[in-house]
Design a protein around this motif. Structure first.
Motif, PDB file in Angstrom:
ATOM      1  N   ASN A 281       0.996  -1.487   0.263  1.00 50.99           N
ATOM      2  CA  ASN A 281       0.120   0.207   0.200  1.00 50.99           C
ATOM      3  C   ASN A 281       1.098   1.098  -0.259  1.00 50.99           C
ATOM      4  O   ASN A 281       0.898   2.800  -0.722  1.00 50.99           O
ATOM      5  N   HIS A 282       1.982   0.847   1.332  1.00 55.42           N
ATOM      6  CA  HIS A 282       2.892   2.654   0.771  1.00 55.42           C
ATOM      7  C   HIS A 282       3.612   2.446  -0.454  1.00 55.42           C
ATOM      8  O   HIS A 282       3.683   4.138  -1.377  1.00 55.42           O
ATOM      9  N   VAL A 283       3.921   1.526  -1.478  1.00 51.73           N
ATOM     10  CA  VAL A 283       4.125   1.677  -2.468  1.00 51.73           C
ATOM     11  C   VAL A 283       3.675   2.195  -4.008  1.00 51.73           C
ATOM     12  O   VAL A 283       3.420   3.095  -4.188  1.00 51.73           O
ATOM     13  N   VAL A 284       1.861   2.137  -3.630  1.00 49.76           N
ATOM     14  CA  VAL A 284       1.388   2.566  -4.278  1.00 49.76           C
ATOM     15  C   VAL A 284       0.702   3.804  -3.841  1.00 49.76           C
ATOM     16  O   VAL A 284       0.484   4.236  -5.020  1.00 49.76           O
ATOM     17  N   GLY A 285       0.616   4.019  -2.742  1.00 51.30           N
ATOM     18  CA  GLY A 285       0.336   5.468  -2.385  1.00 51.30           C
ATOM     19  C   GLY A 285       1.805   6.429  -3.132  1.00 51.30           C
ATOM     20  O   GLY A 285       1.576   7.567  -3.472  1.00 51.30           O
ATOM     21  N   ILE A 286       3.239   6.035  -3.289  1.00 51.81           N
ATOM     22  CA  ILE A 286       4.447   7.224  -3.264  1.00 51.81           C
ATOM     23  C   ILE A 286       3.906   6.498  -5.759  1.00 51.81           C
ATOM     24  O   ILE A 286       4.457   7.527  -6.115  1.00 51.81           O
ATOM     25  N   ARG A 287       3.540   5.302  -5.976  1.00 56.51           N
ATOM     26  CA  ARG A 287       3.851   5.146  -7.472  1.00 56.51           C
ATOM     27  C   ARG A 287       2.189   4.962  -8.016  1.00 56.51           C
ATOM     28  O   ARG A 287       2.046   3.595  -7.881  1.00 56.51           O
ATOM     29  N   PRO A 288       1.408   5.224  -7.177  1.00 60.02           N
ATOM     30  CA  PRO A 288       0.100   5.207  -7.901  1.00 60.02           C
ATOM     31  C   PRO A 288      -0.114   4.443  -9.178  1.00 60.02           C
ATOM     32  O   PRO A 288      -1.460   3.769  -9.289  1.00 60.02           O
ATOM     33  N   ALA A 289       0.613   4.463 -10.220  1.00 57.49           N
ATOM     34  CA  ALA A 289       1.057   4.319 -11.947  1.00 57.49           C
ATOM     35  C   ALA A 289       0.777   3.223 -11.989  1.00 57.49           C
ATOM     36  O   ALA A 289       0.925   2.487 -13.261  1.00 57.49           O
ATOM     37  N   SER A 290       1.726   2.358 -10.847  1.00 55.68           N
ATOM     38  CA  SER A 290       2.781   1.265 -11.162  1.00 55.68           C
ATOM     39  C   SER A 290       1.678   0.158 -11.223  1.00 55.68           C
ATOM     40  O   SER A 290       0.655  -0.545 -10.037  1.00 55.68           O
ATOM     41  N   CYS A 291       1.442  -0.483 -12.547  1.00 53.55           N
ATOM     42  CA  CYS A 291       1.222  -1.854 -12.392  1.00 53.55           C
ATOM     43  C   CYS A 291       1.685  -2.640 -11.691  1.00 53.55           C
ATOM     44  O   CYS A 291       1.188  -3.222 -10.447  1.00 53.55           O
ATOM     45  N   SER A 292       3.272  -2.939 -11.485  1.00 55.15           N
ATOM     46  CA  SER A 292       3.785  -4.420 -10.434  1.00 55.15           C
ATOM     47  C   SER A 292       3.217  -3.749  -9.180  1.00 55.15           C
ATOM     48  O   SER A 292       2.756  -5.261  -8.759  1.00 55.15           O
ATOM     49  N   ALA A 293       3.081  -2.985  -8.744  1.00 53.30           N
ATOM     50  CA  ALA A 293       2.608  -2.509  -7.095  1.00 53.30           C
ATOM     51  C   ALA A 293       1.844  -2.676  -6.799  1.00 53.30           C
ATOM     52  O   ALA A 293       0.776  -3.450  -5.887  1.00 53.30           O
ATOM     53  N   ARG A 294      -0.026  -2.524  -7.668  1.00 53.49           N
ATOM     54  CA  ARG A 294      -0.779  -2.637  -7.653  1.00 53.49           C
ATOM     55  C   ARG A 294      -0.692  -3.856  -7.992  1.00 53.49           C
ATOM     56  O   ARG A 294      -2.182  -4.894  -7.161  1.00 53.49           O
ATOM     57  N   LEU A 295       0.008  -4.933  -8.583  1.00 55.67           N
ATOM     58  CA  LEU A 295      -0.895  -6.422  -9.231  1.00 55.67           C
ATOM     59  C   LEU A 295      -0.117  -7.111  -7.655  1.00 55.67           C
ATOM     60  O   LEU A 295      -0.714  -7.993  -7.380  1.00 55.67           O
ATOM     61  N   ASP A 296       0.779  -5.973  -6.935  1.00 56.34           N
ATOM     62  CA  ASP A 296       1.482  -7.565  -5.770  1.00 56.34           C
ATOM     63  C   ASP A 296      -0.027  -7.053  -4.827  1.00 56.34           C
ATOM     64  O   ASP A 296      -0.229  -7.847  -3.661  1.00 56.34           O
ATOM     65  N   ILE A 297       0.237  -5.677  -4.922  1.00 54.62           N
ATOM     66  CA  ILE A 297      -1.292  -5.748  -3.670  1.00 54.62           C
ATOM     67  C   ILE A 297      -2.621  -6.386  -3.968  1.00 54.62           C
ATOM     68  O   ILE A 297      -3.372  -7.295  -3.073  1.00 54.62           O
ATOM     69  N   ALA A 298      -2.837  -6.959  -5.021  1.00 50.28           N
ATOM     70  CA  ALA A 298      -3.932  -7.680  -5.822  1.00 50.28           C
ATOM     71  C   ALA A 298      -3.548  -9.095  -5.330  1.00 50.28           C
ATOM     72  O   ALA A 298      -4.504 -10.037  -4.632  1.00 50.28           O
ATOM     73  N   ASN A 299      -2.325  -9.939  -5.649  1.00 50.27           N
ATOM     74  CA  ASN A 299      -2.043 -11.284  -4.717  1.00 50.27           C
ATOM     75  C   ASN A 299      -2.405 -11.015  -3.520  1.00 50.27           C
ATOM     76  O   ASN A 299      -2.533 -12.127  -2.829  1.00 50.27           O
ATOM     77  N   VAL A 300      -2.177 -10.285  -2.702  1.00 50.37           N
ATOM     78  CA  VAL A 300      -2.055 -10.063  -1.615  1.00 50.37           C
ATOM     79  C   VAL A 300      -3.547 -10.343  -1.402  1.00 50.37           C
ATOM     80  O   VAL A 300      -4.046 -11.152   0.018  1.00 50.37           O
ATOM     81  N   LEU A 301      -4.246  -9.457  -1.376  1.00 52.59           N
ATOM     82  CA  LEU A 301      -5.886  -9.514  -1.419  1.00 52.59           C
ATOM     83  C   LEU A 301      -6.289 -10.581  -1.208  1.00 52.59           C
ATOM     84  O   LEU A 301      -7.191 -10.477  -0.872  1.00 52.59           O
ATOM     85  N   VAL A 302      -6.280 -11.263  -2.669  1.00 49.00           N
ATOM     86  CA  VAL A 302      -6.660 -12.660  -2.854  1.00 49.00           C
ATOM     87  C   VAL A 302      -6.503 -13.321  -2.096  1.00 49.00           C
ATOM     88  O   VAL A 302      -7.196 -14.177  -1.246  1.00 49.00           O
ATOM     89  N   ASP A 303      -5.250 -13.377  -1.106  1.00 51.56           N
ATOM     90  CA  ASP A 303      -4.599 -15.059  -0.632  1.00 51.56           C
ATOM     91  C   ASP A 303      -5.549 -13.913   0.972  1.00 51.56           C
ATOM     92  O   ASP A 303      -5.845 -15.415   1.605  1.00 51.56           O
ATOM     93  N   MET A 304      -6.253 -13.295   1.112  1.00 54.27           N
ATOM     94  CA  MET A 304      -7.152 -12.672   2.566  1.00 54.27           C
ATOM     95  C   MET A 304      -7.829 -13.026   1.882  1.00 54.27           C
ATOM     96  O   MET A 304      -9.028 -12.506   3.104  1.00 54.27           O
ATOM     97  N   ARG A 305      -9.203 -13.450   0.848  1.00 53.75           N
ATOM     98  CA  ARG A 305      -9.566 -13.680   0.175  1.00 53.75           C
ATOM     99  C   ARG A 305     -10.958 -12.204   0.085  1.00 53.75           C
ATOM    100  O   ARG A 305     -11.811 -12.274   0.217  1.00 53.75           O
ATOM    101  N   ARG A 306      -9.697 -10.704  -0.250  1.00 58.14           N
ATOM    102  CA  ARG A 306     -10.355 -10.008   0.146  1.00 58.14           C
ATOM    103  C   ARG A 306     -10.755  -9.973  -2.360  1.00 58.14           C
ATOM    104  O   ARG A 306      -9.436  -9.106  -2.217  1.00 58.14           O
ATOM    105  N   ILE A 307     -11.457 -10.235  -2.636  1.00 54.27           N
ATOM    106  CA  ILE A 307     -11.565  -9.807  -3.480  1.00 54.27           C
ATOM    107  C   ILE A 307     -12.045  -8.558  -4.604  1.00 54.27           C
ATOM    108  O   ILE A 307     -10.756  -8.304  -5.777  1.00 54.27           O
TER     109      ILE A 307
END
Length: 199
Positions: free
Chosen positions: A5-31
């Motif tokens: 989340n910190h990385v996305v806050g710094i680089r909101p246009a970064s697809c790789s950062a958003r992908l990392d967040i999405a993967n963690v959220l899916v693992d947490m069942r927060r689809i």
């Protein structure tokens, strides 16, 4: 999650950062929050294959095949031999009871990336379901040759052996599955081992 989340806050246009967040959220069942991040990525880069395929997979997690399929088709248009998309589309055909088409997609995925276990798992499962045990065994054993620590492969091979009455071989594979880091696999293997005849 906090770090990404910190990385996305710094680089909101970064697809790789958003992908990392999405993967963690899916693992947490927060689809749903994962889908929001993947869509935000695609607004910046509509052809970013990992986000396109992960978005399709996120909808599959919600059992929303109708929303998933266009993203998976798009993923294959971007990367025609994308193993993840091929496996996911095969899975969709399985849900529609078209297992022969599903198998064709799983085989394409294996040809594209023979080092990923998912296609072997789904391929062997389909063959077991249709009592094509020799083909099932071959799929699982080939999968184990590239992912020997995947408990699902050992468990499903044990199931295939068990259905054929190959009890000693089944017991051996259930024992290997007990060392899996997937608790669902461990519980299933424990349950089925307890039902085997003594020996």
């Amino acid at each position: 999650l906090e770090a990404f989340n910190h990385v996305v806050g710094i680089r909101p246009a970064s697809c790789s950062a958003r992908l990392d967040i999405a993967n963690v959220l899916v693992d947490m069942r927060r689809i749903d929050p994962a889908i929001v991040h993947l869509k935000a990525c695609l607004q910046n880069d509509p052809n970013y294959y990992p986000a396109v395929v992960n978005l399709g997979e996120a909808y599959l997690e919600k059992n929303d095949v109708a929303s998933a399929r266009p993203y998976l088709d798009r993923a294959l248009a971007i990367r025609p031999e994308g193993a993840e998309a091929l496996v996911d589309i095969g899975y969709i055909y399985d849900t529609q009871n078209d297992w022969k088409t599903a198998i064709a997609y799983y085989n394409r995925a294996i040809r594209s990336d023979p080092m990923r276990p998912e296609a072997y798992i789904d391929l062997g499962y389909d063959y077991t379901e249709h009592r094509l045990f020799q083909l099932a065994e071959a799929a699982f054993i080939n999968g184990i040759s590239v992912a020997s620590d995947d408990g699902r492969l050992h468990y499903l091979l044990a199931v295939s052996y068990n259905l054929q009455g190959k009890i000693a071989l089944a017991r051996e594979q259930y024992r290997v599955a007990l060392a899996s880091d997937d608790t669902d696999v461990v519980h299933a293997a424990q349950h089925e081992m307890a039902l085997l005849p003594p020996g």
